[in-house]
Design a protein around this motif. Structure first.
Motif, short mmCIF file in Angstrom:
data_model
loop_
_atom_site.label_atom_id
_atom_site.label_comp_id
_atom_site.label_asym_id
_atom_site.label_seq_id
_atom_site.Cartn_x
_atom_site.Cartn_y
_atom_site.Cartn_z
N ASN A 82 -4.34 -7.31 -8.34
CA ASN A 82 -3.50 -6.34 -7.62
C ASN A 82 -3.31 -6.94 -6.23
N SER A 83 -2.10 -7.39 -5.92
CA SER A 83 -1.89 -8.27 -4.76
C SER A 83 -0.83 -7.77 -3.80
N GLN A 84 -0.82 -8.40 -2.64
CA GLN A 84 0.24 -8.26 -1.64
C GLN A 84 0.77 -9.64 -1.31
N CYS A 85 2.07 -9.74 -1.13
CA CYS A 85 2.63 -10.94 -0.53
C CYS A 85 2.93 -10.66 0.94
N PHE A 86 2.68 -11.63 1.79
CA PHE A 86 2.99 -11.54 3.22
C PHE A 86 3.95 -12.67 3.53
N VAL A 87 5.19 -12.30 3.86
CA VAL A 87 6.28 -13.26 4.04
C VAL A 87 6.74 -13.25 5.49
N ASN A 88 7.00 -14.43 6.04
CA ASN A 88 7.41 -14.49 7.45
C ASN A 88 8.92 -14.32 7.62
N ARG A 89 9.36 -14.37 8.88
CA ARG A 89 10.77 -14.11 9.20
C ARG A 89 11.71 -15.13 8.55
N GLN A 90 11.20 -16.30 8.23
CA GLN A 90 12.04 -17.35 7.63
C GLN A 90 12.07 -17.24 6.10
N GLY A 91 11.42 -16.20 5.56
CA GLY A 91 11.40 -16.03 4.12
C GLY A 91 10.39 -16.92 3.42
N GLU A 92 9.37 -17.36 4.15
CA GLU A 92 8.33 -18.22 3.59
C GLU A 92 7.08 -17.39 3.28
N LEU A 93 6.50 -17.64 2.12
CA LEU A 93 5.26 -16.95 1.75
C LEU A 93 4.12 -17.51 2.59
N VAL A 94 3.51 -16.65 3.41
CA VAL A 94 2.42 -17.05 4.29
C VAL A 94 1.06 -16.83 3.62
N LYS A 95 0.94 -15.71 2.90
CA LYS A 95 -0.36 -15.35 2.34
C LYS A 95 -0.18 -14.45 1.13
N THR A 96 -1.02 -14.67 0.12
CA THR A 96 -1.18 -13.73 -0.98
C THR A 96 -2.55 -13.11 -0.83
N TYR A 97 -2.59 -11.80 -0.60
CA TYR A 97 -3.86 -11.10 -0.48
C TYR A 97 -4.15 -10.36 -1.77
N ARG A 98 -5.39 -10.45 -2.24
CA ARG A 98 -5.78 -9.82 -3.50
C ARG A 98 -6.78 -8.70 -3.24
N LYS A 99 -6.48 -7.53 -3.75
CA LYS A 99 -7.30 -6.34 -3.54
C LYS A 99 -8.77 -6.64 -3.87
N ALA A 100 -9.63 -6.35 -2.90
CA ALA A 100 -11.05 -6.68 -3.04
C ALA A 100 -11.84 -5.56 -3.71
N PHE A 101 -11.56 -4.31 -3.31
CA PHE A 101 -12.26 -3.14 -3.86
C PHE A 101 -11.32 -2.45 -4.84
N LEU A 102 -11.65 -2.49 -6.11
CA LEU A 102 -10.76 -1.94 -7.13
C LEU A 102 -11.06 -0.46 -7.38
N TYR A 103 -9.98 0.30 -7.55
CA TYR A 103 -10.08 1.68 -8.00
C TYR A 103 -10.20 1.66 -9.52
N GLU A 104 -10.63 2.76 -10.12
CA GLU A 104 -10.85 2.81 -11.57
C GLU A 104 -9.60 2.44 -12.36
N THR A 105 -8.42 2.78 -11.84
CA THR A 105 -7.17 2.43 -12.52
C THR A 105 -6.96 0.92 -12.53
N ASP A 106 -7.30 0.25 -11.42
CA ASP A 106 -7.18 -1.21 -11.35
C ASP A 106 -8.12 -1.90 -12.32
N GLU A 107 -9.29 -1.30 -12.53
CA GLU A 107 -10.30 -1.94 -13.38
C GLU A 107 -9.84 -2.06 -14.83
N ASN A 108 -8.76 -1.34 -15.18
CA ASN A 108 -8.21 -1.46 -16.53
C ASN A 108 -7.61 -2.84 -16.78
N TRP A 109 -7.24 -3.55 -15.68
CA TRP A 109 -6.51 -4.79 -15.90
C TRP A 109 -6.75 -5.89 -14.86
N ALA A 110 -7.20 -5.53 -13.66
CA ALA A 110 -7.24 -6.50 -12.56
C ALA A 110 -8.64 -7.04 -12.30
#
Length: 259
Positions: A82-110
């Motif tokens: 379960n992730s976030q993309c962080f993109v800069n003003r130039q449209g470049e991917l700076v970081k992919t952050y991945r959820k560290a603490f999963l909720y029970e719904t996330d645990e079904n797949w992530a």
């Protein structure tokens, strides 16, 4: 995505510096198995959500954060986050952050992400990314007052936290009258979970603020009701929190806040 495009159509370069969308913004949140979410998993760099973020970042000349279900290939192993993309003003991917603490719904797949992180962005300072359950006690088993997320970002002296959410309304709140305003209960709870940022030690004469941005879903999905209440808070080290603005629990819109 079309709806998001329409909501942002009136904005032009210079109107927005950072755009934050909810957790799993374009896919919905409630998936009950790996098989269910499999068709919606996206590539880290070229998936639909990341491509949308790059397009809007370039169009608006702003940073963009979007939550999405990521498929990451490590050698021959496929890992789902379960992730976030962080993109800069130039449209470049700076970081992919991945959820560290999963909720029970996330645990079904992530799988759990590697942990909390900050990124140094010259324009913004230290930026922390977060996804919903990250601000809660780990698996709701850790002590409430461990404040894992809050202590991490307090120690890191993070300047701004960008949090994508699919935060649910509690069952007790769902049962109250529709005329009852419970959105402040949600926002106040978020503030409590960030308490270490209002107690962090600073050098004498130093002033430190952390801006917390929460973008939450609204509405209903497969029996779940989202709490809404997207908000921006300014947290200072002197145990003060200033709510700069927020949306209502059932309000869909673009919240523009000058920090």
């Amino acid at each position: 995505m079309t709806k998001a495009d329409q909501m942002l159509d009136r904005y032009q370069p210079g109107d927005i510096d950072i755009l934050v969308l909810p957790e799993l913004a374009f896919t919905g949140y409630v998936f009950e198995s790996i098989d269910e979410i499999e068709p919606y998993l996206e590539d880290t760099c070229t998936g639909p959500s990341v491509s949308w973020a790059k397009k809007q970042a370039t169009r608006l000349s702003c940073f963009v954060v979007v939550g999405y279900p990521e498929k990451y290939v490590d050698g021959e192993e496929l890992i789902r986050y379960n992730s976030q993309c962080f993109v800069n003003r130039q449209g470049e991917l700076v970081k992919t952050y991945r959820k560290a603490f999963l909720y029970e719904t996330d645990e079904n797949w992530a799988s759990e992400g590697p942990g909390f992180e900050t990124i140094d962005i010259p324009e913004l300072g230290k930026v922390g990314l977060a996804i919903c359950m990250d601000i809660n006690p780990y698996q709701f088993k850790a002590d409430f007052y461990d404040f894992e997320f809050g202590h991490y970002h307090s120690n890191a002296k993070t300047n701004i936290i960008l949090c994508s959410m699919a935060w649910l309304k509690s069952k007790s709140k769902e049962d109250t009258s529709k005329n009852s305003d419970t959105v402040m209960d949600t926002i106040n709870y978020w503030a409590v979970r960030l308490l270490p940022l209002m107690r962090q030690s600073v050098e004498e004469g130093e002033e430190h603020h952390t801006v917390f941005v929460a973008c939450n879903r609204i509405g209903f999905e497969r029996g779940s009701t989202y709490a809404g209440g997207s908000a921006v808070m300014d947290l200072s080290h002197s145990e003060k929190v200033q709510l700069l603005d927020h949306l209502k629990g059932d309000e869909e819109g673009v919240l523009v806040v000058d920090t």
